[in-house]
Every structure is written in structure tokens, then in C-alpha cells.
Design an enzyme around this catalytic site. Sequence first.
Site, short mmCIF file in Angstrom:
data_model
loop_
_atom_site.label_atom_id
_atom_site.label_comp_id
_atom_site.label_asym_id
_atom_site.label_seq_id
_atom_site.Cartn_x
_atom_site.Cartn_y
_atom_site.Cartn_z
N GLU A 153 51.65 42.05 38.09
CA GLU A 153 51.04 40.76 37.75
C GLU A 153 51.06 40.52 36.23
OE1 GLU A 153 47.26 40.16 39.77
OE2 GLU A 153 48.26 40.16 41.71
N GLU B 67 51.51 43.01 47.62
CA GLU B 67 50.05 42.87 47.82
C GLU B 67 49.83 41.68 48.74
OE1 GLU B 67 47.41 42.90 44.41
OE2 GLU B 67 48.68 44.37 43.38
O1 AHR Z 1 44.23 44.34 45.03
C1 AHR Z 1 43.31 44.01 44.04
C2 AHR Z 1 43.96 43.37 42.82
O2 AHR Z 1 44.53 42.14 43.18
C3 AHR Z 1 45.09 44.13 42.20
O3 AHR Z 1 44.66 45.10 41.32
C4 AHR Z 1 45.85 43.06 41.47
O4 AHR Z 1 47.22 43.34 41.35
C5 AHR Z 1 45.58 41.82 42.31
O5 AHR Z 1 45.20 40.75 41.52
#
Ligand code: AHR
Length: 515
Positions: free
Chosen positions: A197, A319
Site C-alpha cells: 500500500e 488482501e
Molecule cells: O489488514 C489490515 C491492514 O489493511 C493492512 O495492514 C493494510 O495493508 C491494509 O490497509
Amino acid sequence: MKKIIITLGFLCATSFVAFSQEPGKNKLIINADQGQIVISKHIYGHFSEHLGQCIYGGIWVGEDSNIPNTDGIRNDVIEALRKIQIPNLRWPGGCFADEYHWKDGIGPRESRPKIINTHWGGVVEDNSFGTHEFLHFCELIGAEPYLSLNLGSGTVEEMSQWIEYVNSDGDSPMANLRRENGHEAPWNVKYVGIGNEPWGCGGNMRPEYYSDLYRQYATYCRNYGSNRLYKIAAGSSGSDVNWTKVLMENIGNRMHGLSLHHYTVKGWSGSKGSATEFTTEEYFATLQRCLRIESILQHHTSIMDHYDPGKRIGLMVDEWGTWYDVEPGTNPGFLYQQNTLRDAFVAGITLNTFNKYADRVKMANIAQLVNVLQALILTDEEKMILTPTYHVFDLYKVHQEAVYLPSVLETENYELNGEQLPVLNVSVSKSGDGTIHISIVNIHPDRAIDLQCELRGVTTSDVKGKILTAPALNTHNTFDAPDNVRIAEFTKMRLKDNILELTIPSKSIIVLAVR
Ligand code: AHR
């Protein structure tokens, strides 16, 4: 009104034939002889971050713990994860990864520095779970490691040395340091993420700047021996297609994979709603948000197709999952939430969708493995429970490395307050031994759905089924009642002349094995 969903995958429009439809019937036509694409097992991957009690308490308890463990790692968690054949595990973050300095987590544990986990709860991180512990955990559960490397606050040298440490077999400084720390052979890690990110917690960068940094950092992530790194650039969140466009233009073939994050979340400010106390309207809205994954994939894949028509670069949804308010009374920085039948539907629908885009989606990682967000496992000291989401991964493991089969689904809608969602969501695949697996989600809270499946291009004689359902949409497993939501046998169906008829109970997920 009914909806016709053509899950063609990658075939031309002539690959299915229109059918006549009896009123009131939902129909699925499966073209069993037309599959071309293998569903990567890595779509069924996972994510574990130094966040709340994912690592500490959830996975790592230490060798001296009273909780039964293997070299400090919980035995109950190892056993549960081996059962669902998890293909890969991403670590150490997330946002944490861009503040993680890997040398803090090697060598004698008593000498490792303590740091503050500034992203997640401001708690002390004692680094007792580091590179060796993580890679050993992967070996114990049979998963491939996926290291998320620090680009946000780390140096090129630091990143380069971590790769040397885990993969070099030569007489080199980092390989020798690994040997001093008790591991003779390299681990041959394949999957590496270059930052996380970077548009947010990973450095607040613009895509042009990140692309240049990627090119610099990735240059020094060397291949050692016959092991070939699979380098993953940090992609966008949700619908930010410009990020994807710029990275495809500026990084192109220097990356093997490009990531994408998509959370099923009400919004990033204000309440995200309770994981367990929700109205039917909130349930409907959650599924609406979950179903957006399809258009998000379409948008990103069409840009990737433009620059990479040969589909060499994988889209890695590393994610995804539901994100609600934390459970009352828990640390807001720990992201601990319960998990209900609603979450199982989000998992089932999302995985069905990833299967459909398996020509481009080569990996996905639900957030997260234990005790965080849409967790598969919850722990409380020595107790452990499996969530409804765990059971979906158990049911769906049959799709791993199977051939995606194109199908045509005609489904009724689930209507609420004038809005509609397809009541059924389906995916079909054929495994190596010829078994056809059909995963079906019926999202209707109180209506069973009749479905007729026609299997074309194959001769079938036997069907077996499993079902995941519960009395209410918010039914969940607790430490006192761990089996409120669990898998059961499903037998109410009839197969004759390649026509399969069944009634799918309300609010349920079914996986059928047809031979
Ligand atoms: O999964 C929780 C958080 O969500 C992670 O650390 C980040 O990459 C995302 O914003």
C-alpha cells in the site's frame, strides 16, 4: 425478474447454447468438456500480520507455553491449517511490513530488540516471531511463504540482504549469518512483495514515484541458485485503476505480479457496523459491497489486458475480506471481529469470483488468518475455534488446481426494498480425477431455491454434497459453542441422465462432487 449469468471465463460466445426455460426454475448449464484454465491454488492463500493477536497468541505462543505447541507454534492451529491445505501465507504485513526491519527478528530471541508496533495498537513487539519462526511455520502447515518486503522505510541494501539471507546457498555474508543462526539450507522463497500500500501506510507515494522505487529495489532482489523470485508490485485499493495503469506502463515486465486490495467495508470513517448484530438491510448492503469485486476485477484486468495481452503478469488480490467494528471491549488497534454466516457468504461469493477470473487472478490472500478481520481461526488462550469462513475454505479446497468449467446460470433475484441481487452465486471446476465440483451460495435469508443443473459433455452417475448453513444469518461459533456453524452432509438431490435437481436451503453454501 431473473438474471442470466454467463460464467464463460475465457471462452468465445459460441461455447454455450441457449436453453429453454420453465418458468420459476433456476438453471445451471455446465460445459464439462470446455475448460481451459487451471484455477491456481494460490487463490486460496492467506495473510498473517503482526497485528493484534494474529501472530502472538494466535500462532506463536513460545516453546515454554502450556498451550501444546511445536517449537513455539500452536499445535491446534497447525492441525486446522493443514486440513484446509493452505497454499501460501503472506507475512509480516500489511502496514507493519513497511516498518519491519528483518534483522530485528533473527538470532537468539533474548537478544532481539523490542520495538513499538506503531500501526497496530502501539504495543511492544519483542520480535520473538521472526524469519526463522515464520518459515518454519510455513513448513509445518505445508504453505509457500510470501514475504512482504519493506520499501516504505527500509533501504535497498536491507531488502536485498533479506533475500540473500533466505535464499543464498553460497559463501556469502547473509547466507553465513543464516547458518550461524542454525539454518544450513536456504529456504528458496519464491513470492516477494516489493512494499505494501505505498499509496497509503506504505509511504503515501504517487504511482509514478512508487514505480521508480519498485524498479530500483526490485533490481537488487537477486535470484539465487535455481530459485526464481516471483516479484509482486504493490497495487491499488479497490477502484483506483490509474494506479494499475501507471504501474503497467512504468514497471511492465519487471514485475511478475501486481497486487490489489479490496475490503468489504461500509466506509473508512465512522462506524463500520457490528460483525454480529446487523439488520437484513445491513446484510444486503454487505453482499452488495462484496459483489463489487467482480466489476473491480473487470476494470483492473481490462487495463492489464491492454498492456499485457499474453496475461504474463498475475493479478494478486493479496488482501480481501470483511472489515467491521472491533468486538466491544477489545483494543481498537487489534481489529478483532467475530465471524458469522454472513462472512461465509462473502468468502464463498468472492472465491467463486476469483475462480471466474483465474486467467488473470493468480493469487489471493484473505485478511487475516487468526484473530484479525475476517479470520479463519479465533483463539482465547488455550481455546481455539474455527469460524464459518474457515469452513468455506475447507469446502472450496477442491477447486485448487482444478480446471475452471464455463457455465451459464439463470437465477432469480433476492429483492429487498426495491433492490436486487442474484440469489445464487456459482462456480464449477473439474479436478484431475475428473470429478466436477460445483460450489453454490444461496444468499436468500428465508427461501429455499430449486435448481436444475444440466451437465454437458460428460457422463455422470454419482453425486455427493456438503452444506454449510445455520439457523440465522448472524449465527457464529463461540468458545462455548464452537459448532453452531459447521459442515454437514447434503443428500437432498437427484441425478439422472446428466440432469441434477436439488433444493438449496435458504442461507446456505453447498459444494457438490459429481462423478
Ligand atoms: O489488514 C489490515 C491492514 O489493511 C493492512 O495492514 C493494510 O495493508 C491494509 O490497509
